[in-house]
Design an enzyme around this catalytic site. Structure first.
Site, short mmCIF file in Angstrom:
data_model
loop_
_atom_site.label_atom_id
_atom_site.label_comp_id
_atom_site.label_asym_id
_atom_site.label_seq_id
_atom_site.Cartn_x
_atom_site.Cartn_y
_atom_site.Cartn_z
N TYR A 155 37.31 -57.51 -41.90
CA TYR A 155 37.40 -57.64 -43.36
C TYR A 155 36.37 -58.59 -43.98
CZ TYR A 155 41.27 -54.47 -43.77
OH TYR A 155 42.02 -53.32 -43.77
N GLU A 203 48.60 -53.90 -41.81
CA GLU A 203 48.05 -53.32 -40.58
C GLU A 203 48.55 -54.06 -39.34
OE1 GLU A 203 43.84 -53.14 -41.56
OE2 GLU A 203 44.34 -51.71 -43.15
N TYR A 239 42.95 -35.88 -35.81
CA TYR A 239 43.50 -34.52 -35.68
C TYR A 239 45.02 -34.61 -35.76
CZ TYR A 239 38.84 -33.25 -34.12
OH TYR A 239 37.48 -33.06 -34.06
#
Ligand code: HEM
Length: 404
Positions: free
Chosen positions: A95, A137, A208
């Site tokens: 970050y 997160e 995916y």
């Protein structure tokens, strides 16, 4: 806690920066990757070329800035992005790097208008916004690692089966080489697959969707081959052409919030275009096996019979459902496609089809290419469906369709 003065500066300058978004973002990534090429192992190079991810990131920062005194309103959006970040292994230490280059770019573009006060306010605000992401997160990293069969970082899987599903879609059945159990996941979630393509300097990764249901002794992804000229197709085409049974792939743990809502019994409508069928297939199979009384309608758009995937699987799950219906639209059917007169339609999905097929309020899940999704969302924007819930996912930076 930001001071009232800082909040005032941020709120008054955010719209100016949002207007100069493209200028700022085009400066920002170039210099960041120049100084920190290691980040190119994380970022999708195809999205970089198109500038989509830069715009997504910068737009989110400006939108967050406009809500800097009530960041909690952005939490649902933050969570969605945080899933992607966790899946890609974006870590707290990244970050400050992004912050440094974003702030530098803001300074350059604003020129003399970027007074010290303005610059300091943005520095502070970025820190607050970044911390919101980092906290969300961190929780996700812990959750992924602590789950039974879960893991941290990338884990190696072996391809145990490769199954052609249509002219352009192939499934890969994956089993962990450490023989650990397969983690539970929510139907609709995705994994990041990371590969080292021969001749490429950096690792490439793509997300995916998991196309089968949880509880199987494998994870299954179903991948569409793209045109050779599409940079987006680099990893997918590599999987099609170079990855076979017994080959290994690296995966991060399942992620994503575009998942089946099991909190109520409302009828479900799936609307998929092309390979957008994959997360919806997982959800539909789950409903068929675990809640076969729920009303489910699966509307799929394909080009022709050869490109339509999973026909047999969908047929099978329809037999399990007490109240299930599957309809396919073929935009360019071929003579030998033998369309079924009740379930197959020629042409594109039109508003009148939706009105005819959708007879009650329900939950709509849409997945496919952006033009398809925009069209479907506009069709569903109907007063008769105002109590319905519409959920969608686009394969690519989310901001391309849904501004914060
Ligand atoms: C994706 C915002 C920090 C790496 C995204 C997306 C947004 C976003 C909106 C698109 C999400 C989606 O497709 O669903 C932000 C904001 C940040 C931030 C607001 C700072 C406050 C970072 C950092 C890194 C990073 C520090 C790592 C250096 C990525 C990558 C993607 C991504 C690799 C996927 C890009 C792709 O598919 O090309 N971010 N991000 N982001 N972000 Fe961030």
């Amino acid at each position: 806690m930001l001071s009232t003065k800082t909040i005032k500066i941020i709120k008054s300058t955010a719209p100016i920066l949002a207007n100069k978004g493209v200028d700022i973002t085009s400066h920002f990534y170039e210099s960041m990757f120049n100084d920190h090429p290691e980040l190119l192992h994380i970022f999708n190079h195809a999205n970089q070329k198109k500038g989509r991810q830069q715009t997504a990131l910068a737009n989110t920062v400006y939108a967050a800035a406009q809500n800097i005194d009530q960041l909690e309103v952005l939490l649902p959006k933050v969570k969605q992005i945080a899933h992607k970040h966790r899946s890609l292994q974006v870590k707290a230490e990244h970050y400050p790097i992004v912050g440094e280059y974003l702030l530098k770019a803001i300074k350059e573009v604003l020129g003399e208008a970027a007074t010290e006060d303005i610059f300091n306010a943005w520095e502070e605000a970025y820190g607050v916004i970044a911390q919101v992401f980092i906290d969300v997160e961190n929780e996700m990293y812990e959750e992924a690692a602590q789950q039974i069969g879960g893991w941290d970082g990338y884990k190696t899987f072996k391809v145990i089966r490769k199954q052609v599903e249509s002219e352009c879609i192939t499934s890969f059945y994956l089993h962990p080489v450490d023989q650990d159990v397969i983690p539970n996941f929510k139907p609709g979630q995705y994994v990041t697959v990371r590969v080292q393509i021969p001749g490429e300097k950096y690792l490439s990764n793509r997300q995916y969707s998991l196309s089968d249901i949880p509880g199987k002794p494998y994870l299954r992804i179903s991948v569409k081959r793209e045109s050779e000229h599409q940079p987006e197709g680099k990893v997918s085409n590599y999987l099609h052409d170079q990855i076979d049974i017994n080959h290994e792939l690296e995966l991060t743990a399942p992620a994503g919030e575009f998942t089946l809502n099991e909190t109520n019994e409302k009828p479900i409508y799936f609307l998929s275009g092309g390979v957008g069928i994959t997360p919806l297939l997982s959800m539909a199979k789950y409903v068929a096996w675990h809640n076969p009384n729920r009303k489910l309608t699966f509307i799929h758009a394909a080009k022709d019979g050869k490109t339509r995937a999973f026909q047999e699987e969908i047929k099978q799950l329809m037999t399990l459902l007490k109240n299930g219906k599957s309809i396919t639209f073929f935009s360019e059917p071929k003579k030998d496609d033998h369309l079924h007169e009740d379930y197959d339609y020629k042409g594109f999905i039109k508003k009148e089809h939706i009105t005819e097929m959708i007879t009650d309020q329900g939950i709509f899940y849409i997945c496919g290419p952006v033009p398809f999704m925009k069209q479907m969302i506009s069709y569903l924007n109907d007063p008769g469906l105002q109590d319905s819930e519409v959920r969608y996912e686009f394969f690519g930076p989310a901001m391309a369709i849904a501004p914060v």
